[in-house]
Motif scaffolding. Structure first.
Motif: not given
Length: 573
Positions: A494-517
């Protein structure tokens, strides 16, 4: 005997003698066209579908549209419905009661249609579907809506089975994929517009999400009652007919499947998979399912609803496995492809719906084309090989998509996936029917529809388990404790559809992208493996002939004066 130049349309001359193996007679409204004789000097007679036939097909398509609309229109309306009826605690049941009742009843519908014919079970199914929607629209609390959705599911399950079966009664095996393709195309239109229409109607009143199905049900009944006139062998008394119904077997089956579905739908959401609340119904359900098949093969069961012969035939068994795999993989793609766009491309749910259009819009026309190819050439194994090869390749390619993958890549990969779905969507049922005696058409179709629905459920459950497990395994990559909590234990979906990922800091966003990938890559690799398994299983299928002749006790009733038997060699497509 007509001359070779004759091509006019007229009744078959009475002087043509019947053979020892007469074919089915003409249905209501059918005509014949006498063409030049074949190599044996015999006339070739082409049967043309009459008005009655096309009205039946129309009524099937209308109710198909309505059931497909019912399945998807509720998705966008359910959150508001749940709040207004104060059914937050019953959310899982509100969402899945329809699935429970429609799936469990399918083998019973197949058997009873053999006993009572197709006409009355179909009309009753449409009436139940309409009553369920009327009650759902009038619901005043969650309990009433759950009961209404149960009634709707009973009708919907019957419609799914009987629509396939009526097509099977009206056209030969070789032509069935073509007509199934027409129905799938119309149902898919409803599937695509359902969520959008649900959102629009909810702004007026969520009750119209259910009431909108009533006109479609009414139109279908107005056509079916006068025109759905299908033959069947009637028992002399109702008591004799009811004695043929496998009540004990179906009671065991329905209880077992409801238990299994309860575990699959609640596992990982309401309860963890290791919970006794999930393990107990899962174990009991599968044990009961095994007992059901023992009962079907025993002397106690006089007329099985799932005959053992279906599982004693190599091709029918393989095709049922292929049915399960193809439909599981279809749901796999439909549910998790949008997650790629929402999590790694940071799109909104609406935009992700647009991004999956290359798959959604292409596979249905390809399914219709596949039906035409099967009708023309009668060869199904090449279609299955191409379909499952494309599915396996497409899923494998999805596993390498990352946040910076170009548009041309994910569009091209979806086109490959659409080839796979288009080739397998409607091409398996005719093969199951061709591998069995025509008298097994009803029970085989009921079993096919059950396996198809069961595949849909596993196509959501299995990737969800993989996705959640891999996200939990890689949470250590995310440094933020707050974000880890938002991703853990299934919340990442559900978190993927909230739009919150795009609002994270670049470093945390990269870490989250790795987790989803990592999670998405693993589940697509598993899907590719299942597609490859299906590709190998096609080698085990026998190269059967898809029959052009139609021998059934359930065809259209004949009109007087149009019941002359004709020779098999005189009938062509």
């Amino acid at each position: 005997m007509p001359s070779s130049s004759s091509s006019e349309t007229r009744p078959l001359p009475v002087s043509i003698p019947p053979t020892s193996t007469p074919l089915p007679t003409l249905g209501a409204g059918e005509t014949e066209k006498v063409s030049p004789p074949n190599e044996a000097g015999e006339p070739v007679v082409k049967k043309h579908k009459g008005l009655g036939f096309w009205l039946i097909i129309l009524s099937c398509c209308v109710i198909d549209f309505s059931t497909a609309l019912d399945a998807t229109i509720i998705t966008t309306a359910l959150p508001k419905i749940t709040i207004e009826l104060r059914g937050q605690r019953e959310y899982v049941w509100l969402a899945n009661t329809y699935v429970f009742s429609s799936t469990a009843v399918m083998p019973l519908v197949g058997q009873t249609s053999n006993i009572f014919g197709r006409r009355m079970p179909m009309i009753i199914s449409v009436i139940l579907f309409a009553i369920g929607n009327a009650l759902a629209g009038a619901s005043v609390n969650a309990a009433m809506l759950i009961g209404a959705r149960t009634v709707t599911g009973l009708g919907g399950g019957g419609i799914f089975v009987l629509n396939d079966l009526i097509i099977s009664d009206l056209v030969p095996v070789r032509e069935r994929a073509k007509y199934l393709g027409f129905r799938i195309a119309i149902a898919t239109i409803a599937t695509v517009i359902g969520p959008v229409l649900g959102g629009l109607l909810t702004q007026v009143s969520w009750r119209w999400v259910f009431y909108i199905n009533l006109p479609f049900s009414g139109i279908s009944l107005l056509v079916m009652i006068p025109f759905l006139r299908l033959k069947h062998k009637r028992e002399p008394t109702w008591a004799r007919a009811l004695a043929r119904v496998d009540f004990l077997g179906n009671a065991i089956f329905i209880g077992s499947i409801v238990s299994v579905l309860f575990a699959l739908i609640n596992g990982g959401t309401t309860y963890p998979w290791s919970s006794p609340d999930i393990l107990a119904p899962l174990i009991v359900g599968f044990a009961g399912w095994a007992l059901f098949h023992v009962h079907q093969a025993s002397s106690i069961c006089k007329e099985p609803s799932v005959p053992p012969l279906i599982f004693g035939n190599r091709t029918s068994v393989i095709c049922l496995i292929l049915t399960f795999l193809s439909n599981a993989l279809l749901e796999w793609v439909v549910y998790f492809l949008p997650i790629y766009f929402q999590s790694l491309k940071n799109t909104t749910p609406l935009q992700s719906g647009v991004d999956v259009l290359p798959f959604s819009l292409i596979y249905v026309p390809l399914a219709v084309i596949t039906g035409g190819l099967l009708t023309k050439f009668g060869k199904f194994k090449p279609v299955h090989w191409v379909g499952f090869a494309a599915t396996s390749l497409g899923c494998g390619l999805l596993s390498i998509l990352y946040h910076n993958s170009p548009t041309v890549a994910w569009v091209f990969y979806q086109v490959i996936l659409s080839i796979g779905a288009g080739c397998t969507l409607i091409s398996i049922l005719p093969v199951i029917q061709a591998s069995l005696p025509e008298s097994y058409a009803a029970t085989a179709t009921g079993t096919f529809n059950f396996v198809r629905n069961f595949g849909f459920i596993w196509g959501i459950t299995l990737p969800s388990i993989i996705f959640t497990a891999k996200v939990n395994q890689n949470l250590h990559l995310v440094q933020s404790t707050e974000v880890r909590q938002l991703l853990a234990n299934g919340a990442a979906y559900g978190y993927a559809g909230t739009g919150a990922i795009g609002k994270l800091s670049p470093e945390i966003q990269t870490q989250v992208h790795h987790t989803y990938y990592a999670a998405l890559s693993t589940l697509w690799q598993v899907a590719a493996g299942l597609g490859a398994l299906a590709f190998l299983l096609v080698f085990v299928e026998k190269s059967l002939e898809l029959r052009m002749g139609l021998e059934t006790d359930f065809g259209m009733e004949e009109e007087k004066g149009k019941d002359l038997p004709i020779k098999e060699s005189e009938v062509v497509a």
